[in-house]
Write an enzyme that holds these catalytic residues in place. Structure first.
Site, mmCIF file in Angstrom:
data_model
loop_
_atom_site.group_PDB
_atom_site.id
_atom_site.type_symbol
_atom_site.label_atom_id
_atom_site.label_comp_id
_atom_site.label_asym_id
_atom_site.label_seq_id
_atom_site.Cartn_x
_atom_site.Cartn_y
_atom_site.Cartn_z
ATOM 1 N N PRO A 10 2.809 2.194 -1.793
ATOM 2 C CA PRO A 10 1.843 1.096 -1.907
ATOM 3 C C PRO A 10 2.315 0.174 -3.033
ATOM 4 C CG PRO A 10 0.847 3.236 -2.531
ATOM 5 C CD PRO A 10 2.325 3.438 -2.420
ATOM 6 N N ARG A 89 -1.684 3.897 1.864
ATOM 7 C CA ARG A 89 -1.024 5.133 2.328
ATOM 8 C C ARG A 89 -1.536 5.523 3.711
ATOM 9 N NH1 ARG A 89 -2.453 6.770 -3.117
ATOM 10 N NH2 ARG A 89 -0.676 6.367 -4.493
ATOM 11 N N ASP A 115 6.055 2.551 -9.489
ATOM 12 C CA ASP A 115 6.352 2.522 -10.928
ATOM 13 C C ASP A 115 6.867 3.849 -11.490
ATOM 14 O OD1 ASP A 115 3.888 3.706 -10.451
ATOM 15 O OD2 ASP A 115 2.971 2.927 -12.280
ATOM 16 N N GLU A 200 -5.066 14.093 -3.358
ATOM 17 C CA GLU A 200 -3.993 14.984 -2.907
ATOM 18 C C GLU A 200 -4.594 16.158 -2.137
ATOM 19 O OE1 GLU A 200 -4.519 13.915 -5.994
ATOM 20 O OE2 GLU A 200 -2.767 12.711 -6.551
ATOM 21 N N HIS A 228 5.975 10.396 -14.051
ATOM 22 C CA HIS A 228 4.877 9.464 -13.764
ATOM 23 C C HIS A 228 4.858 8.377 -14.837
ATOM 24 C CE1 HIS A 228 0.515 8.329 -13.422
ATOM 25 N NE2 HIS A 228 0.844 8.401 -12.153
ATOM 26 N N THR A 229 5.958 7.618 -14.889
ATOM 27 C CA THR A 229 6.038 6.530 -15.858
ATOM 28 C C THR A 229 5.069 5.425 -15.455
ATOM 29 O OG1 THR A 229 7.970 5.839 -14.575
ATOM 30 C CG2 THR A 229 8.375 6.915 -16.672
ATOM 31 N N ARG A 230 4.579 4.706 -16.468
ATOM 32 C CA ARG A 230 3.680 3.580 -16.205
ATOM 33 C C ARG A 230 4.167 2.403 -17.036
ATOM 34 N NH1 ARG A 230 -1.847 4.168 -17.079
ATOM 35 N NH2 ARG A 230 -2.156 2.993 -15.170
HETATM 36 N N1 UDP Z 1 -1.531 -0.065 -6.215
HETATM 37 C C1 UDP Z 1 -2.034 -0.833 -5.177
HETATM 38 N N2 UDP Z 1 -3.153 -1.606 -5.413
HETATM 39 C C2 UDP Z 1 -3.784 -1.639 -6.637
HETATM 40 C C3 UDP Z 1 -3.261 -0.841 -7.684
HETATM 41 C C4 UDP Z 1 -2.142 -0.058 -7.436
HETATM 42 O O1 UDP Z 1 -1.486 -0.843 -4.078
HETATM 43 O O2 UDP Z 1 -4.784 -2.360 -6.791
HETATM 44 C C5 UDP Z 1 -0.315 0.743 -5.973
HETATM 45 C C6 UDP Z 1 0.708 0.649 -7.106
HETATM 46 O O3 UDP Z 1 1.575 -0.449 -6.904
HETATM 47 C C7 UDP Z 1 1.374 2.018 -7.066
HETATM 48 C C8 UDP Z 1 0.250 2.930 -6.567
HETATM 49 O O4 UDP Z 1 -0.707 2.101 -5.907
HETATM 50 O O5 UDP Z 1 2.461 2.066 -6.153
HETATM 51 C C9 UDP Z 1 -0.421 3.684 -7.699
HETATM 52 O O6 UDP Z 1 -0.939 2.747 -8.616
HETATM 53 P P1 UDP Z 1 -0.689 2.861 -10.193
HETATM 54 O O7 UDP Z 1 0.760 3.107 -10.436
HETATM 55 O O8 UDP Z 1 -1.309 1.687 -10.861
HETATM 56 O O9 UDP Z 1 -1.541 4.154 -10.504
HETATM 57 P P2 UDP Z 1 -1.393 5.251 -11.628
HETATM 58 O O10 UDP Z 1 0.037 5.370 -11.997
HETATM 59 O O11 UDP Z 1 -2.227 4.765 -12.735
HETATM 60 O O12 UDP Z 1 -1.928 6.468 -10.975
HETATM 61 MN MN MN Z 2 1.756 4.595 -11.490
#
Ligand code: UDP
Ligand code: MN
Length: 256
Positions: A10, A89, A115, A200, A228-230
């Site tokens: 996504p 998804r 990310d 999950e 799980h990098t951000r």
């Molecule tokens: N994402 C999305 N729409 C949103 C926010 C996130 O499609 O409004 C996607 C984002 O690009 C990533 C995945 O969903 O591929 C998980 O989001 P994020 O990385 O922000 O979540 P976290 O790491 O905080 O769980």
């Molecule tokens: Mn993320």
């Protein structure tokens, strides 16, 4: 090369998007037999992602579905408030079930957020997934890593601080599923209508997965191959100030 890896990503529009997609796609270029399913969280396919994919040299499918406003995270919301990527998804799973001939196509499905950081070794670990394979995820859950606890080659519990009693107390990045399973259990999907942290679990329960089905990878879950990098949100605070000082901000024609 065995199973085709179907990676479901996504993605949503923000200043860092193209940087994330660039980094991820250039990792994926080094992975054989891969099909990248990129699902934009948008009402229509953006030009940025369309052009990016057409030039990325990967096998890909480009889809889009917009998260409804009531489920969308607002910019000042803490990120745990609402699940992200649910409809995206699910659309990818729907696409797989309707576009893949399961009689001839052997595959493995993995949910790869845009990310995270992925070792190339991870993709070969998951490639021979029979039902569901699992491994540790680094930098998640307020820990150095979360991981399945393995005893005598079997997963028995979860090394997780937060809600360790969840049926499958792991991050989305911590497992992959054999494609065939999605055709045996056609209703299995993600769902907004579950408690926080249960995405999950709801998917794997829908796929009728049992703890005893789990295949521990990465040397019996002792190696970290995904993080799980951000990415920090970039502050564009000087864009407005440039208008005052310089007459205009950066050129919107220059794609970021
Ligand atoms: N994402 C999305 N729409 C949103 C926010 C996130 O499609 O409004 C996607 C984002 O690009 C990533 C995945 O969903 O591929 C998980 O989001 P994020 O990385 O922000 O979540 P976290 O790491 O905080 O769980
Ligand atoms: Mn993320």
């Amino acid at each position: 090369q065995g199973n085709t890896l179907f990676l479901i990503t996504p993605t949503h529009t923000r200043p860092e998007q193209k940087a994330e997609l660039t980094r991820l796609s250039q990792t994926l270029l080094l992975v054989p037999n891969l099909h990248w399913i990129v699902v934009e969280d948008s009402a229509s396919k953006t030009l940025l992602v369309s052009k990016f994919l057409s030039e990325c040299s990967l096998n890909y499918t480009h889809l889009n579905v917009k998260t409804p406003d009531n489920y969308k995270l607002q910019s000042k919301d803490p990120n745990w408030l609402k699940p992200r990527g649910v409809l995206q998804r699910n659309l990818a799973l729907h696409w797989l079930r309707n576009n893949i001939d399961i009689q001839t196509q052997k595959g493995v499905v993995y949910f790869a957020d845009d990310d995270n950081t992925y070792s190339l070794k991870l993709f070969e670990e998951m490639r021979d997934t029979k039902i569901v394979s699992v491994w540790p995820v680094g930098l998640v859950g307020g820990l150095r890593y979360e991981k399945p606890i393995v005893n005598n080659g079997k997963v028995t519990q979860w090394f997780t601080y937060w809600k360790p009693r969840r049926p499958f107390a792991m991050d989305m990045a911590g497992f992959a599923v054999n494609l065939h399973r999605f055709f045996e259990f056609k209703e299995a999907k993600f769902d907004y209508n579950v408690p926080r942290g249960y995405q999950e679990s709801v998917l794997l329960q829908g796929l009728q997965v049992k703890m005893t089905d789990l295949e521990p990878k990465a040397e019996l879950c002792t190696k970290i191959l995904v993080w799980h990098t951000r990415t920090e949100k970039t502050k564009l605070k000087n864009e407005e100030r440039m208008k005052m000082q310089f007459g205009h901000g950066s050129d919107p024609q220059i794609e970021l």
